[in-house]
Design an enzyme around this catalytic site. Structure first.
Site, short mmCIF file in Angstrom:
data_model
loop_
_atom_site.label_atom_id
_atom_site.label_comp_id
_atom_site.label_asym_id
_atom_site.label_seq_id
_atom_site.Cartn_x
_atom_site.Cartn_y
_atom_site.Cartn_z
N LYS A 16 0.83 -1.22 0.00
CA LYS A 16 0.00 0.00 0.00
C LYS A 16 0.85 1.25 0.00
O LYS A 16 0.33 2.37 -0.01
CB LYS A 16 -0.93 0.00 1.22
N THR A 62 11.41 -3.14 2.08
CA THR A 62 10.60 -4.00 2.94
C THR A 62 11.09 -5.44 2.80
O THR A 62 12.13 -5.71 2.19
CB THR A 62 9.09 -3.80 2.66
N LYS A 66 15.59 -5.71 4.36
CA LYS A 66 15.99 -4.64 5.28
C LYS A 66 17.41 -4.82 5.83
O LYS A 66 18.13 -3.84 6.04
CB LYS A 66 15.01 -4.53 6.44
N ASN A 87 15.06 0.69 6.40
CA ASN A 87 13.82 0.67 5.62
C ASN A 87 13.65 1.94 4.78
O ASN A 87 12.70 2.05 4.01
CB ASN A 87 12.59 0.47 6.52
N GLY A 127 9.49 -13.03 16.70
CA GLY A 127 10.34 -12.88 15.52
C GLY A 127 11.65 -12.21 15.87
O GLY A 127 11.74 -11.44 16.84
N GLY A 130 14.58 -8.66 10.53
CA GLY A 130 14.74 -7.22 10.38
C GLY A 130 13.60 -6.43 11.00
O GLY A 130 13.82 -5.36 11.58
N ALA A 131 12.38 -6.94 10.91
CA ALA A 131 11.23 -6.21 11.45
C ALA A 131 11.35 -6.07 12.97
O ALA A 131 11.07 -5.02 13.54
CB ALA A 131 9.93 -6.92 11.07
N MET A 215 2.30 -6.72 12.94
CA MET A 215 2.91 -5.73 12.03
C MET A 215 2.42 -5.89 10.60
O MET A 215 2.58 -4.99 9.79
CB MET A 215 4.43 -5.84 12.07
N GLY A 239 -1.06 -3.91 11.35
CA GLY A 239 0.05 -2.97 11.19
C GLY A 239 -0.19 -1.84 10.22
O GLY A 239 0.77 -1.17 9.82
P1 ATR Z 1 11.90 -9.41 8.35
O1 ATR Z 1 13.03 -8.61 7.80
O2 ATR Z 1 10.56 -8.93 7.88
O3 ATR Z 1 11.91 -9.56 9.83
P2 ATR Z 1 13.14 -11.96 8.06
O4 ATR Z 1 14.46 -11.37 8.43
O5 ATR Z 1 13.09 -12.95 6.94
O6 ATR Z 1 12.08 -10.85 7.68
O7 ATR Z 1 12.55 -12.59 9.40
C1 ATR Z 1 11.34 -13.25 9.39
C2 ATR Z 1 10.98 -13.64 10.83
O8 ATR Z 1 9.75 -14.34 10.82
C3 ATR Z 1 11.99 -14.56 11.50
O9 ATR Z 1 12.02 -14.28 12.88
C4 ATR Z 1 11.38 -15.93 11.23
O10 ATR Z 1 11.78 -16.94 12.13
P3 ATR Z 1 13.21 -17.71 11.89
O11 ATR Z 1 14.27 -16.78 12.33
O12 ATR Z 1 13.12 -18.91 12.75
O13 ATR Z 1 13.26 -18.03 10.42
C5 ATR Z 1 9.93 -15.61 11.42
N1 ATR Z 1 9.00 -16.55 10.78
C6 ATR Z 1 8.75 -16.69 9.46
N2 ATR Z 1 7.77 -17.61 9.27
C7 ATR Z 1 7.41 -18.06 10.50
C8 ATR Z 1 6.45 -19.02 10.97
N3 ATR Z 1 5.67 -19.70 10.13
N4 ATR Z 1 6.35 -19.21 12.30
C9 ATR Z 1 7.14 -18.52 13.17
N5 ATR Z 1 8.06 -17.61 12.78
C10 ATR Z 1 8.20 -17.38 11.46
#
Ligand code: ATR
Length: 280
Positions: A16, A62, A66, A87, A127, A130-131, A215, A239
């Site tokens: 968006k 995004t 990031k 970001n 999590g 990066g977020a 988020m 978010g």
């Molecule tokens: P971003 O930059 O948006 O944070 P990322 O660095 O790819 O994206 O991180 C994604 C996060 O979502 C990670 O914490 C990931 O967990 P892992 O570190 O174990 O990979 C988490 N994540 C993604 N899919 C998930 C799921 N189905 N259940 C729980 N955590 C998930």
């Protein structure tokens, strides 16, 4: 020709951000163009290089780029350096500057829009990508009682907690360690909602009166917010407000004016054009 900006991500089709920045530009009488650009998973750096060569003035970054944007950027603001994630990129004659407006966006949405006070709260951040990194320092600066990071890969949660230990009471855990604990504010910073998944939360993590914040956003309720509603959270928010607030902060960096966000959030809520769950 108007100044050109864009958001880079993968996926990006449902973003968006173009709508938000078009609304800001109209509100603030700024002539600019803002696109959504799909970067290949192995082609983010090249996509940015091409954009700058074509005259791009700034970019949002995004999922999942990031941290790569952080590594690529030599000139960083303090908050981007602390977050280890970027970001917002601004391009000038000397190259690019990396900033991170996610933390400010989340804080503004929670405290100004949702009137939620963070001091003394028990916060659970889901999590460790990066977020999560982008919001840790401002959350800890808001004096919570405790901030627990839970992650599917527990080592990453522990690493992140160690990195931010000087900022406040933070520790990292695996999901199964959450059994028997409850929290006042639960923030989903995982990418799980994008694929319709739910982080493996034990029942009972939502304290009476708790607020669940995802988020991610979408016209359909995210699996995390459904779980929260069914397991005792008093309030659930997606978010969208954070997205608009972080965008306003980026817009101010680029254009030197701060747009009003509430009318843009309201416009997006009523537009309802986007039925899928997305980020950025
Ligand atoms: P971003 O930059 O948006 O944070 P990322 O660095 O790819 O994206 O991180 C994604 C996060 O979502 C990670 O914490 C990931 O967990 P892992 O570190 O174990 O990979 C988490 N994540 C993604 N899919 C998930 C799921 N189905 N259940 C729980 N955590 C998930």
């Amino acid at each position: 020709m108007s100044d050109h900006y864009a958001v880079f991500g993968n996926p990006i089709a449902h973003s968006k951000s173009p709508q938000i920045h078009a609304a800001f530009a109209a509100q603030c009488a700024q002539g600019l163009r803002y696109d959504a650009i799909l970067a290949p998973h192995d082609g983010f750096a090249q996509a940015i290089t091409d954009f700058v060569a074509a005259g791009g003035r700034g970019a949002n970054v995004t999922l999942p780029f990031k941290e790569e944007a952080f590594r690529l950027t030599k000139r960083l603001t303090d908050r981007a350096r602390i977050a280890g994630a970027v970001n917002t990129l601004t391009f000038d004659d000397n190259g690019m500057i990396g900033d991170n407006t996610d933390g400010e966006g989340l804080l503004r949405d929670l405290t100004t829009n949702l009137l939620y006070s963070l001091a003394g709260r028990r916060i659970l951040l889901l999590g460790a990508g990066g977020a999560a990194r982008g919001v840790l320092a401002p959350l800890l600066a808001s004096s919570p009682a405790v901030l627990t990071i839970a992650n599917r890969t527990p080592a990453k949660a522990l690493q992140l907690a160690k990195r931010f230990a000087a900022c406040g009471p933070v520790h990292g855990v695996a999901y199964h360690e959450l059994a028997g604990q409850s929290f006042d504010l639960l923030i989903n910073a995982t990418a799980a909602s994008l694929s319709g998944e739910l982080p493996p939360l034990p029942a009972g993590v939502f304290a009476p009166g708790s607020l669940a914040y995802d988020m991610m956003y979408g016209e359909t309720e995210t699996p995390f917010l459904t779980f929260a509603r069914q397991n005792g959270a008093a309030r659930g928010h997606d978010g969208l407000g954070m997205l608009v607030e972080q965008a306003a902060e980026s817009f101010q960096i680029w254009r030197g004016v701060r747009p009003h966000t509430l009318p843009v959030i309201a416009m997006l809520r009523t537009a309802g054009a986007n039925r899928s769950i997305t980020a950025g």
